[in-house]
Enzyme design. Sequence first.
Site, PDB file in Angstrom:
ATOM      1  N   LYS A  70       0.854  -1.192   0.000  1.00 53.26           N
ATOM      2  CA  LYS A  70       0.000   0.000   0.000  1.00 53.26           C
ATOM      3  C   LYS A  70       0.881   1.230   0.000  1.00 53.26           C
ATOM      4  O   LYS A  70       2.001   1.204   0.509  1.00 53.26           O
ATOM      5  CB  LYS A  70      -0.866   0.015   1.267  1.00 53.26           C
ATOM      6  CG  LYS A  70      -2.074   0.903   1.144  1.00 53.26           C
ATOM      7  CD  LYS A  70      -3.136   0.198   0.335  1.00 53.26           C
ATOM      8  CE  LYS A  70      -4.429   0.920   0.311  1.00 53.26           C
ATOM      9  NZ  LYS A  70      -5.518  -0.022  -0.025  1.00 53.26           N
TER      10      LYS A  70
HETATM   11  N1  GLU Z   1      -7.027   0.303  -3.199  1.00 50.27           N
HETATM   12  C1  GLU Z   1      -7.843  -0.831  -3.476  1.00 50.27           C
HETATM   13  C2  GLU Z   1      -7.927  -1.754  -2.275  1.00 50.27           C
HETATM   14  O1  GLU Z   1      -7.772  -1.338  -1.159  1.00 50.27           O
HETATM   15  C3  GLU Z   1      -7.456  -1.520  -4.769  1.00 50.27           C
HETATM   16  C4  GLU Z   1      -6.086  -2.120  -4.798  1.00 50.27           C
HETATM   17  C5  GLU Z   1      -5.663  -2.632  -6.167  1.00 50.27           C
HETATM   18  O2  GLU Z   1      -6.480  -2.632  -7.078  1.00 50.27           O
HETATM   19  O3  GLU Z   1      -4.505  -3.023  -6.292  1.00 50.27           O
HETATM   20  O4  GLU Z   1      -8.224  -2.912  -2.387  1.00 50.27           O
END
Ligand code: GLU
Length: 480
Positions: free
Chosen positions: A111
């Site tokens: 993240k």
């Molecule tokens: N930010 C989104 C999540 O928390 C999508 C992550 C992604 O598509 O890699 O799942």
Amino acid sequence: MPQAPNRNKEPSFRESVDMMFNRAVALMDLSPGLEEKIRVCNATYTVRFGVRLRGTIHTFTGYRSVHSEHMEPVKGGIRYAMGVNQDEVEALAALMTYKCALVEAPFGGAKGGLRIDPREWEEHELEQITRRFAYELAKRDLIHPSQNVPAPDMGTGEREMAWIADQYRRMNTTDINAAACVTGKPLNAGGIQGRVEATGRGVQYALQEFFRHEEDKKAAGLEGKLEGKRVIVQGLGNVGYHAAKFLRDEDGAIIIGIIERDGALFDEKGLDVEAVHKWIASHGGVTGYPDATYHADGAATLEAACDILIPAALEGVINMSNADRIKAPLIIEAANGPVTAGADEILRDKGCVIIPDLYANAGGVTVSYFEWVKNLSHIRFGRMQRRQEETRHQLVVDELERLDRYLGDAWTMTPTFKEKYLRGADELELVRSGLDDTMRIAYQSMREVWHSREDVRDLRTAAYLVAIGKVAASYRAKGL
Ligand code: GLU
């Protein structure tokens, strides 16, 4: 190591995720070393960079955290918000590991975050800041098609992903797979149909699947179909908006409450999601919306009576200070971490069923996975099969038409059948089909553990058990 929640003290987001993890591993037979290896966050990179804007240099702080590299690339969004900090990014990265494992997206968890209020900056300034952040990450392979693939999250969307993809391409001019360095891109920059709606769509598919199981509905004290169920949504951003819209327009649910930053709208007869969404876009909030009762204290609406509560905004909104008063018998966590570990205990004791974040909002990363595969294969889904499928369907339709003529008035083809059956699936239909299948299978894997093990009392523990089991299996396969 964090212990069971102390009912007087709210844990941090990362501690909360660790507690949920610990609760699950306590029911597993993992070696202590492996348990620790899976739980810890592998690395968090912090960057501070300056950008000259409005005549002075502004310093920004950003993070990219990699929780687990049992599979690569690692995957997870990049969030733009003032509240971004290391604890939060690490908690979110850990959730990505478990989320990807649960829905069988072949990624480790990561993240990113940038401490910024995007509303304070003009578009060209945001582009400069984003490109600089992307440069800092890409030069350390923290953006890379085979190592680390970001995506949108709170405060970011297609626009930012397009800038990131372009920045990576400028730095790697001969990389034929450059488009796969980030997902959630606009369609004309290598994106995929249905990615913007994907997380909200996943929430809808999750609820549809929940409502297919009598035993599960009974556990929440609910019965019947999704149709007519009274729903409260917190946060009408990308995820909340799409979930509310699909549940209302396609499943007949009644959206009785919408909670936003500046208050809540309430109407027992149901709110017009599209109209509220438009109002927020032009007025910056729900205040003044004419066709509903307005409550300035938005958080109080979380506690209103309803059948389904969908927190789709920030983490920690249901915590030890309000969990006792939540009346919803079913909560589906469209946001990441909206229920703290402490609140989770309180709600569980009350008999509330929680469909946990690592499953409920996995629609986004699932369609990101499809986009990444599309980028690596350099071909749109359905391009080869669509007309061939139509030709084969035409054979059946020709035969049915012959039968129709032969049988005269005794039988006629349903008027819409021909048109519906003939059309080969396009990319959007294929994406939705893949997402629906993923959400159904993942739900079934959780509920199977929930109902078959006496020591598993909730879907969250079941979800962690399935996810951790998969991560552990993949570490073992590597010989760890
Ligand atoms: N930010 C989104 C999540 O928390 C999508 C992550 C992604 O598509 O890699 O799942």
